[in-house]
Write a protein that holds these residues in place. Sequence first.
Motif, PDB file in Angstrom:
ATOM      1  N   LYS A 220       0.799  -1.183  -0.063  1.00 26.63           N
ATOM      2  CA  LYS A 220       0.199   0.040  -0.092  1.00 26.63           C
ATOM      3  C   LYS A 220       0.898   1.484   0.037  1.00 26.63           C
ATOM      4  N   MET A 221       0.568   2.181  -0.734  1.00 32.83           N
ATOM      5  CA  MET A 221       1.361   3.433  -1.170  1.00 32.83           C
ATOM      6  C   MET A 221       1.539   4.320   0.177  1.00 32.83           C
ATOM      7  N   ASP A 233       4.948  -0.614  -2.673  1.00 34.33           N
ATOM      8  CA  ASP A 233       4.294  -0.754  -3.821  1.00 34.33           C
ATOM      9  C   ASP A 233       4.710  -2.302  -4.171  1.00 34.33           C
ATOM     10  N   TRP A 234       4.347  -2.616  -5.591  1.00 35.35           N
ATOM     11  CA  TRP A 234       4.543  -4.001  -5.939  1.00 35.35           C
ATOM     12  C   TRP A 234       5.934  -4.530  -6.179  1.00 35.35           C
ATOM     13  N   HIS A 257      -2.807   2.037  -4.787  1.00 40.99           N
ATOM     14  CA  HIS A 257      -1.897   2.578  -5.816  1.00 40.99           C
ATOM     15  C   HIS A 257      -2.190   4.170  -6.087  1.00 40.99           C
ATOM     16  N   VAL A 261      -2.271   4.704 -12.030  1.00 36.00           N
ATOM     17  CA  VAL A 261      -1.339   3.776 -12.046  1.00 36.00           C
ATOM     18  C   VAL A 261      -1.915   2.444 -13.117  1.00 36.00           C
ATOM     19  N   ILE A 263      -2.637  -0.786 -13.278  1.00 36.14           N
ATOM     20  CA  ILE A 263      -2.694  -1.819 -12.357  1.00 36.14           C
ATOM     21  C   ILE A 263      -2.776  -3.046 -13.131  1.00 36.14           C
TER      22      ILE A 263
END
Length: 429
Positions: A220-221, A233-234, A257, A261, A263
């Motif tokens: 989670k950002m 982030d991922w 995000h 973004v 996704i």
Amino acid sequence: MENVIAGEILAAGNAAREKTLRTDYAALGEQLQRRAIDIDAILKKVEAFAVAIPSWGVGTGGTRFARFPGDGEPRDIFDKLEDCAVIQQLTRATPSVSLHIPWDRADPKRLKQAASRYGLGFDAMNSNTFSDAGDQKHSYKFGSLSHADAGTRRQAVEHNLECIEIGKTLGSRALTVWVGDGSNFPGQVNFARAFERYLDSVKAVYAALPSDWRLFTEHKMYEPAFYSTVVQDWGTNYIIAKELGEKAYCLVDLGHHAPNVNIEMIVSRLIQFGKLGGFHFNDSKYGDDDLDAGSIDPYRLFLVFNELVDAEQSGKRDFDPAHMLDQSHNVTDPIESLMLSAIEVQRAYAQALLVDRKALGAYQENNDALMATQTLKAAYRTDVEPILAMARLNAGGAVDPIATYRASGYRRKVATERPAVAAGGGGIV
Ligand code: PSV
Ligand code: MN
């Protein structure tokens, strides 16, 4: 299996709608046949599709400004299970519930009994080290799995181990870990050291995972930390999953995000490298708004499913992403929102199944950008409602879940049975 909504109410609602539904289904079937698509094959896949309900979603949510409780809110996990049973009975798309500990702490045997009475199962367990429970020794104010203090980290690890133990009794097969750890000021934490401590802690959790379980870490950002977040982030999430091992996967919460973004591309990357664990579906306009899935940008939801179906149809091995909703209902009846959200997720799946992948592949090879995108649009524009309603009818659900729910008077009934839950400050949900 116990029905929460009376069988006669459900039958009456369906009787009034069934004829029209069959006409609509036949018309759509003809339309799809002209596109060489067998509607019954799509129906079968839709019937097999499921998305889990988050236990915390059936209570009214809130913001940090206020929470406005609704009538007949669930008082405990047993009331929550009853509400989840309504959602499942009418939609037949939500056979399991995802629990959050300590919010849902109760005797696991009683929990299992209550759930099986309603024909419900348990999806991923969720740990909570982002808020303090009354009885804990160390505070999570300055973090949990990445906390500077070893005792606090140990406590957070032990809490996760307890979640696994509870989940084992319930028949759950996954643990989802989301931490709010981070910082609010530049310089407040050393990024590398905090991440190193997080990795050490989560490795200890991973080591206790039963062999047939999966560990989902959720990025989670921002929020509750507003300058930096440890699992933000991922990319970080992918590193975690790689560091941990083959039972560790990344969980993608659509709301976590920055706006705009891409996704669906993140989803594709995680699939390609075997690390997509699953989803928390919801929608957002500005940040982690936790709005109802598909309510703001249904096309994006479709594009996510386009990637999932692409992977499914290309025969990716060990590809079994978990589907969960994770949203907060501030102005609607949560049961209604969750029913519609489950259907929206199912709709995106059905639409993605209609994509002419052979044609799409050819347009991509020939750099025909316009026709490639039109191929996606043709699937997205198809009104698949008759397929979704037929899937519900065949499985014993409601052709029109909202109308049937409203006709049943369930909310009025529980409002008299359940004393009001206090209003007050918001939650993080
Ligand atoms: C955090 O915002 C989150 O998305 C995580 O999944 C939590 O477990 C959930 O919301 C409930 O707070
Ligand atoms: Mn989430």
